[in-house]
Design a protein around this motif. Structure first.
Motif, PDB file in Angstrom:
ATOM      1  N   LEU A  49      -1.334  15.680   0.339  1.00 58.85           N
ATOM      2  CA  LEU A  49      -1.173  16.583   1.366  1.00 58.85           C
ATOM      3  C   LEU A  49      -0.353  17.941   0.989  1.00 58.85           C
ATOM      4  N   LEU A  50       0.400  17.822  -0.078  1.00 61.87           N
ATOM      5  CA  LEU A  50       1.169  18.943  -0.308  1.00 61.87           C
ATOM      6  C   LEU A  50       0.376  20.146  -1.110  1.00 61.87           C
ATOM      7  N   ILE A  51      -0.613  19.419  -1.909  1.00 59.79           N
ATOM      8  CA  ILE A  51      -1.312  20.316  -2.746  1.00 59.79           C
ATOM      9  C   ILE A  51      -2.822  20.838  -2.059  1.00 59.79           C
ATOM     10  N   LEU A  88      -6.927   1.340  -1.564  1.00 58.78           N
ATOM     11  CA  LEU A  88      -6.418   0.160  -0.671  1.00 58.78           C
ATOM     12  C   LEU A  88      -6.834  -1.134  -1.195  1.00 58.78           C
ATOM     13  N   SER A 135      -6.420   8.335  -1.975  1.00 59.11           N
ATOM     14  CA  SER A 135      -6.152   7.186  -1.529  1.00 59.11           C
ATOM     15  C   SER A 135      -6.696   6.548  -0.106  1.00 59.11           C
ATOM     16  N   ILE A 136      -6.971   7.719   0.535  1.00 61.43           N
ATOM     17  CA  ILE A 136      -7.486   7.678   1.924  1.00 61.43           C
ATOM     18  C   ILE A 136      -9.111   7.933   1.584  1.00 61.43           C
ATOM     19  N   THR A 159      10.001   5.580  -2.578  1.00 61.31           N
ATOM     20  CA  THR A 159      10.911   6.307  -1.651  1.00 61.31           C
ATOM     21  C   THR A 159      10.313   5.988  -0.151  1.00 61.31           C
ATOM     22  N   VAL A 201      -7.132  17.091   0.548  1.00 60.23           N
ATOM     23  CA  VAL A 201      -7.414  16.438   1.991  1.00 60.23           C
ATOM     24  C   VAL A 201      -8.963  16.077   2.286  1.00 60.23           C
ATOM     25  N   PRO A 202      -9.129  14.775   2.475  1.00 64.95           N
ATOM     26  CA  PRO A 202      -8.238  13.347   2.702  1.00 64.95           C
ATOM     27  C   PRO A 202      -7.766  13.279   1.158  1.00 64.95           C
ATOM     28  N   PRO A 203      -6.437  12.647   1.159  1.00 63.79           N
ATOM     29  CA  PRO A 203      -5.927  12.242   0.022  1.00 63.79           C
ATOM     30  C   PRO A 203      -6.849  11.325  -0.813  1.00 63.79           C
ATOM     31  N   MET A 207       5.517  18.122  -8.441  1.00 62.95           N
ATOM     32  CA  MET A 207       4.381  17.216  -7.752  1.00 62.95           C
ATOM     33  C   MET A 207       4.378  15.967  -8.419  1.00 62.95           C
ATOM     34  N   ILE A 211      -0.303  10.298  -1.953  1.00 62.08           N
ATOM     35  CA  ILE A 211      -0.647  10.794  -0.476  1.00 62.08           C
ATOM     36  C   ILE A 211       0.265  11.969  -0.053  1.00 62.08           C
ATOM     37  N   PHE A 225       0.674  -1.298  -0.090  1.00 62.43           N
ATOM     38  CA  PHE A 225      -0.092   0.107  -0.184  1.00 62.43           C
ATOM     39  C   PHE A 225       0.855   1.252  -0.040  1.00 62.43           C
TER      40      PHE A 225
END
Lengths: 206, 206, 206
Positions: free
Chosen positions: A54-56, A70, A63-64, A137, A59-61, A127, A50, A42
């Motif tokens: 969060l950066l752009i 998932l 995939s959340i 990473t 929210v919620p991302p 991005m 994700i 995942f």
């Protein structure tokens, strides 16, 4: 543009599945248990998206918010877990090709989404790159390795070039779907050719 | 207060450049390629501010919203990459002094921004400290090292003390620019003197 | 429901204290200095909740908005730091029991909060699990270790099962406090029994 959103979702889910396969393979290689393999699947598949969300400020991302990410990642992880004996026999060329496809899909979809959220074009390219390489990473950080993208190969650079082409074209008023297809293709080819030709980036003279 | 914002931006960009120089130097030391050096430069320079912005709810973070942070960090990384032979000859005292300046600038600007976002004063001091040390911590995590701030030296503590002085003063109604200058100065001096005198924090008796 | 919020806060602070004790013990074991011990205490105690809050869009996260989390974590860290000689003599059974309690409290409170923020039930279970194991994972990443939850034991799985029971029940209209108590109990028992019986999850056949 619900049409386009549907296309983006499909692209995202295919990329998610491919990256989950890879994450699971690495996780099994370092002897993680079933749960650990699912986590790494995942994270590898959804980590980049994700971080981007969060950066752009989405929210919620995605995939959340949407359980299909998932479920897709777990599916990829389960396939590798139970068919591991066969998965390790897949030729590495196949892995490289699938991964290059996932990289292109993620990078271009990520850059495109950032632009939609009003992010500056240059930063949208960043991005997109993060979307493409962030999951791998995070997986490497979890496994206490120096992320491979920092060390070797034209990998992140392929994502960056593909994203840059897409953003540049869209910004100049070219049709978005065309520029996305072009960006994905360039990223894919650049990655595959660089593995084939063993291209690497220069290091500093010391 | 656009006047003050302009000042804060300038402070932030100078800190960004200094931290990018350091990040790049470390990255070259562990043999990263050109792209890896750029990533580590940007992460070292902007990681702390990005964590702070995500935590205080300033999204997209300043260094994602405004491309000048990325450009400044890349510039720092490129300078070190191409002039690496000369950069390694810079006396370590110069590095310590520049770094202490960057630490003070980041910590105080970060605490100040948190306060502006309505964060509790104590937590604003923490946000300032994270702004100062977060980038270096993320760099160390990327390079699979235990973050040096956890192990040795008066480093994070200097950021914390400087931020605390600024927040305490501003909270008591003192002029903000004065308290910021004082906080930066104290952080800077505390850091430089602690290196010079080889001060360290106590460890638990075992 | 201020009544319930007060209960959730109390649960959260107890979990924070227990996790901070553990984080500090690990940090002292790897020779961190006083500041490093405090950082690891806070990260272990609040990291999971912070990740959850960023992901569900509760920003600033509870433990940034409310200084009682930081104060509680620091208190736990200070206790361990100054009484380390005594803390190491605590039988490991006591640690396991306290930790299992903290895990259950965090996982169930986390899942419950995610549901309140409109997160999909399946993803709320994941958010609960992340709340329970995220802090320990961040601690292990900071200390450059592969997170133990990926490798061994029924740990994250206990959190997941407890959270799933709570979410399933609440979703079916059962009283929330009852389902929370049940989820916490199941998570706690599953964890303690798995340590006692040395249960582990299967690994892939290779």
């Amino acid at each position: 543009m619900p049409e386009n959103n549907k296309f983006l979702l499909a692209v995202d889910l295919v990329g998610t599945f491919v990256f989950a396969l890879e994450g699971a393979t690495v996780a099994i290689g370092v002897q993680l248990d079933f749960f650990g393999v699912m986590v790494v699947s995942f994270v590898t598949a959804s980590g980049g998206g994700i971080i981007r969300d969060l950066l752009i400020g989405s929210v919620p991302p995605a995939s959340i918010r949407d359980r299909r990410y998932l479920v897709t990642a777990i599916l990829g992880g389960v396939v590798v877990f139970f068919l591991h004996q066969f998965v390790v026999q897949i030729p590495s060329l196949v892995i490289v090709v699938l991964d290059a496809a996932g990289l292109g899909l993620f990078a271009i979809a990520g850059a495109s989404k950032a632009l939609d959220y009003g992010i500056d074009p240059l930063m949208s390219v960043l991005m997109g790159t993060i979307t493409g390489v962030g999951g791998g990473t995070m997986r490497d950080i979890l496994l206490s390795r120096i992320p491979s993208i920092l060390r070797v190969d034209i990998y992140a650079v392929a994502a960056l070039v593909g994203a840059a082409i897409t953003i540049f074209g869209v910004n100049r008023g070219m049709p978005r779907n065309l520029m996305m297809a072009l960006g994905i293709t360039v990223c894919f080819l650049l990655r595959v050719v660089s593995v084939w030709q063993q291209w690497n980036l220069p290091k500093a003279i010391s």
